[in-house]
Design an enzyme around this catalytic site. Sequence first.
Site, mmCIF file in Angstrom:
data_model
loop_
_atom_site.group_PDB
_atom_site.id
_atom_site.type_symbol
_atom_site.label_atom_id
_atom_site.label_comp_id
_atom_site.label_asym_id
_atom_site.label_seq_id
_atom_site.Cartn_x
_atom_site.Cartn_y
_atom_site.Cartn_z
ATOM 1 N N LYS A 145 75.160 -24.576 94.770
ATOM 2 C CA LYS A 145 74.693 -23.528 95.837
ATOM 3 C C LYS A 145 75.881 -22.585 96.459
ATOM 4 C CE LYS A 145 71.019 -24.528 98.327
ATOM 5 N NZ LYS A 145 70.238 -25.377 99.266
ATOM 6 N N ILE A 146 75.726 -21.400 96.434
ATOM 7 C CA ILE A 146 76.717 -20.685 97.308
ATOM 8 C C ILE A 146 75.917 -19.586 98.239
ATOM 9 C CG2 ILE A 146 78.791 -18.892 96.843
ATOM 10 C CD1 ILE A 146 79.238 -20.019 94.097
#
Length: 547
Positions: A145-146
Site C-alpha cells: 500500500k502506497i
Amino acid sequence: MSASPTSHPLSVLSAAGVSVWLDDLSRELLAGGELKDLIADKHVVGVTTNPTIFASALSKGDRYNQQLRRLGGAGTSVDDAVFAITTDDVRDGCDVFEPVHRKTRGVDGRVSIEVDPRLARDADATIDQARKLWKAVDRPNLLVKIPATVEGLKAITAVIAEGISVNVTLIFSLDRYRAVTNAYQSGLEQAQAAGHDLSDIQSVASFFVSRVDSEVDRRLDALGSPEARKLRGKAAIANARLAYQAYEQMLAEPRWQRLAAAGARAQRPLWASTGVKDPSYPDTMYVSELVIPGTVNTMPGTTLAAFADHGALRDNQPTPDGYASAGAHLEALERIGVDFTDVTDALEREGLTKFEDSWKELRATVGRKMHSEAGAQDDGGHSAGGSEGSDLLAIYLNDHYSGATGGLELFRRAADAHRDKADGKVLADLARQVDQDRNSLVQIMTGLGVRPSHSKAAMGWLAEKAGRLKPNGHLLSRSPLSDLLEAESMLLGIQGKAALWRTLRAQAETDERLSAEDLDALLERAEQQSKLMENLRVAAAGRALRP
C-alpha cells in the site's frame, strides 16, 4: 451455520461481481481460525491492513508478547520489531488466501501491507521500503500500500515498473484518481520495456468513501440552511460514482488497450472507508449503493457483519444519467459554498495524520511489550508487574480527571459568555455532556478500583483559571479572538477525551471490569461533540480573522 448460497447477502454481493475484502487482520484472526471461516462462510476473498489496524491488533490478546520480548532481548530496534511482526502477520495472511489467489488466477486472494506513513512525502524512501516489504513477505499475492500523495505517484510508477503489485490508498479526489491511473500505466509501460510479464502485476486503487460524507456534512451543518440539510449524506456516493466513470473512460483509451493486449490487468477501483460514521444513515449504505461488477469493497468487521445480516443490493448500475446526477450534486455543493477541492485536500492531510498517529501508537505499544519484565507470563495480558501497572493506570486516569475538571470549567464559562448568542445553546448542551462524561469517568475509575484525586482536580480547575490571566494579573477582556482560542482549547479537550475512551476500549478486550458497549457509546458521543465544536471553531475563526 452459514446461510444458503442463494439467500446469503454476501453471496449475492459476490455473485454481482463485487470482491468482498475484510479491512482487518490480527493474530487472533489468523491463529483462531476465524479468517478461514470468513473465507468459507462470508465470501471474503482478500484483506487490507493499515497502521490503525495493526495498532488495534496488538490490543487483542497476547499472541505478540513472546515474539516481542524475544526481539527486545536481542536488542532489536522498535522500527525493526514493527517491521517483523507486521510482515509475519501479512505473510501468514497471504498463505491463508493462497487457495483463493490460485482459484481466481491472481485477481483476488490478496493481502495488503502499508509502507510507513511517515514516508508519505518522500518518494525515494517509499520506494525503498516497498522493495523491502515485497522481499520480506515474499508472496505473489501481496499488495504494497502506497498513499496517493503527489510524491507517492512517483513511487507507484517506480515499484510497478519493478513488478511489485500495489494497493494505492488514500484517494479522495477525482483529479488525484486520474493521476493514479496514469502512474499505474506509466509503471506498466516501464515494466514491459524491462521484460516483466505484465499479467503478474496487480493493482487496486482505494477510493475512500465515508470520510467524504463526514467532512462535507460537517460543512453543510455549519451552513445550517434547509438547502444545505437536503444535500447531506450524498457526496461520498456521488464522488465514488464519478471515479468509476473515470475508470471506464480510462479503459476505453488506446493507451490502456495497448497495455491490455500485452497482458496487463486493470487496476480495479476499491471502495475503502465503508464503515458508516453517522448513525442516522443505514449501516450498509456504502456497500449497497456501490454494487458495481469488477470492483472491490473492503469492509471493517462490523460492516461485514451488518451486510451479512441484513444487506440488500440496490439497482444502481453506472449509467449516463447516474453520472450526470452525481456531477450535479457536486456542483450543488459548490454553489452553496462547500469547496469540494478543499474538502478532499483536507481529507488527505487528515488521513495521513491519523495513520501517523496510529503508527506512533503502534511503535509505543511495541516498545513497551519488547521491554516488559523478563519474568512476565503470557497470561492474557496480566503480568507479575500488575501492581506497577495499577499505579500507572491510576496516574493516567487521574490526569484525565484533572483535565476533565478544568475542561468543564472552560465549557461552562464559554456557555455563560455566549448565553445570549446563537451558539449559546450548543455550548450549554456541550457543557452538560462534558459534565456527564466526567461523571462517567468517575464511575469507570471506581469500577477499576482507582480513587479520584480531588487535589489533582483542583489543580486542573486552578490551571484553567490561571490560563485566563495576563502576566500583570488582570483578567483578559473578551474579544472575538477569545472565542477562537477557547474553541480551539475545548476542541483539543474533546479530542483528548476521545483518546482516553479509545485507550479504555482497547483495554476492555481483556479487562472484564470495563464495558466495551458503554465505551463505544462514549466514543461515539465524543466524535459528535468534536464535530459540533469544530463547527463553532470555524465560525469563531471567521469572526476573529475576517479582514
